[in-house]
Design an enzyme around this catalytic site. Structure first.
Site, PDB file in Angstrom:
ATOM      1  N   HIS A   1     -47.533  -3.766  93.186  1.00 43.08           N
ATOM      2  CA  HIS A   1     -47.387  -2.404  93.705  1.00 43.08           C
ATOM      3  C   HIS A   1     -48.593  -2.022  94.563  1.00 43.08           C
ATOM      4  CE1 HIS A   1     -43.880  -0.856  91.441  1.00 43.08           C
ATOM      5  NE2 HIS A   1     -44.226  -1.792  90.568  1.00 43.08           N
TER       6      HIS A   1
ATOM      7  N   ALA B   1     -47.030 -21.255  75.153  1.00 42.64           N
ATOM      8  CA  ALA B   1     -46.272 -20.035  74.909  1.00 42.64           C
ATOM      9  C   ALA B   1     -47.034 -18.793  75.378  1.00 42.64           C
ATOM     10  CB  ALA B   1     -45.945 -19.913  73.422  1.00 42.64           C
TER      11      ALA B   1
ATOM     12  N   LYS C   1     -61.532 -27.210  81.436  1.00 42.24           N
ATOM     13  CA  LYS C   1     -62.051 -28.572  81.583  1.00 42.24           C
ATOM     14  C   LYS C   1     -61.139 -29.341  82.532  1.00 42.24           C
ATOM     15  CE  LYS C   1     -61.379 -31.587  78.279  1.00 42.24           C
ATOM     16  NZ  LYS C   1     -61.361 -32.267  76.971  1.00 42.24           N
TER      17      LYS C   1
END
Length: 224
Positions: free
Chosen positions: A152, A181, A222
């Protein structure tokens, strides 16, 4: 016999793993039964050879291009109202209760979504593709993933934010990526090949190949 059938099916679809010897025949039979029902449902509902779960809704099906051995699980919603085709490569999987949204508001016609071969998105995910999303081959994702390919405008203090409009840069993921997840991808981000995105990360900006990234906002943890 059933074990040989499912192993042959896995090989033909490009999956190179073997069925665990401890898996009982009853589970193999149940899996085959479910897949057959899903395939029949896909052929009847969208006239394509696709494994389709229950209560799947696909809008503007003529703008949907799907490869071989794709799976769309239960209660998935796919919006194919887009400037470009919604394209799935071979063996793409969309987890149950996920939403693919392209044109969410009449003020902007969305760009679309492309997913490469052997890529999957976990259950309860939201793929906001208004600004365009490209996902490469062999990208595996956990549950509750979200993509937001839109931003926006907000700089005008004399206008409400909701009245200032939106802009998009799009989102791009390369090949061979593991996404944990609850990862959030923000507009304009890019993750390169052979990378891992740690669970819960909020990804903005661009990242080179062969790295593990994580955090809020995500940073390189890493190299691989």
């Amino acid at each position: 016999m059933l074990r040989q059938v499912i192993q042959k099916k896995l090989k033909s679809s490009g999956k190179n793993y073997f069925v665990d010897k401890d898996i009982p025949d009853s589970l193999i039979a149940l899996t085959l039964y479910k897949r057959i029902i899903m395939m029949i449902r896909g052929i009847l509902k969208i006239r394509k050879v696709i494994f389709l779960g229950r209560h799947v809704r696909i809008y503007n099906k003529s703008n949907f291009s799907v490869g071989a051995n794709c799976t769309i699980e239960n209660s998935v919603v796919i919006d194919c109202y887009a400037k470009e085709k919604i394209t799935f490569g071979d063996s793409v999987k969309i987890g149950a209760n996920s939403i693919i949204s392209v044109t969410s508001h009449l003020s902007k016609y969305g760009i679309g979504l492309k997913i490469g071969n052997h890529s999957s998105i976990g259950e309860y995910s939201y793929i906001g593709s208004s600004g365009g999303i490209e996902i490469g081959n062999d990208v595996i994702m956990g549950q509750f993933i979200s993509f937001h390919s839109e931003n926006h405008y907000f700089s005008d203090k004399n206008k409400l934010i909701r009245e200032q409009g939106v802009y998009s840069q799009g989102i791009k993921l390369g090949n061979n990526i593991w996404v944990g997840a609850k990862v959030t991808f923000l507009d304009g981000c890019a993750v390169s090949d052979n990378s891992i995105v740690a669970s819960g990360a909020v990804v903005k900006g661009s990242f080179p190949p062969n790295v593990i990234i994580g955090g809020v906002p995500a940073k390189i943890i890493k190299e691989i």
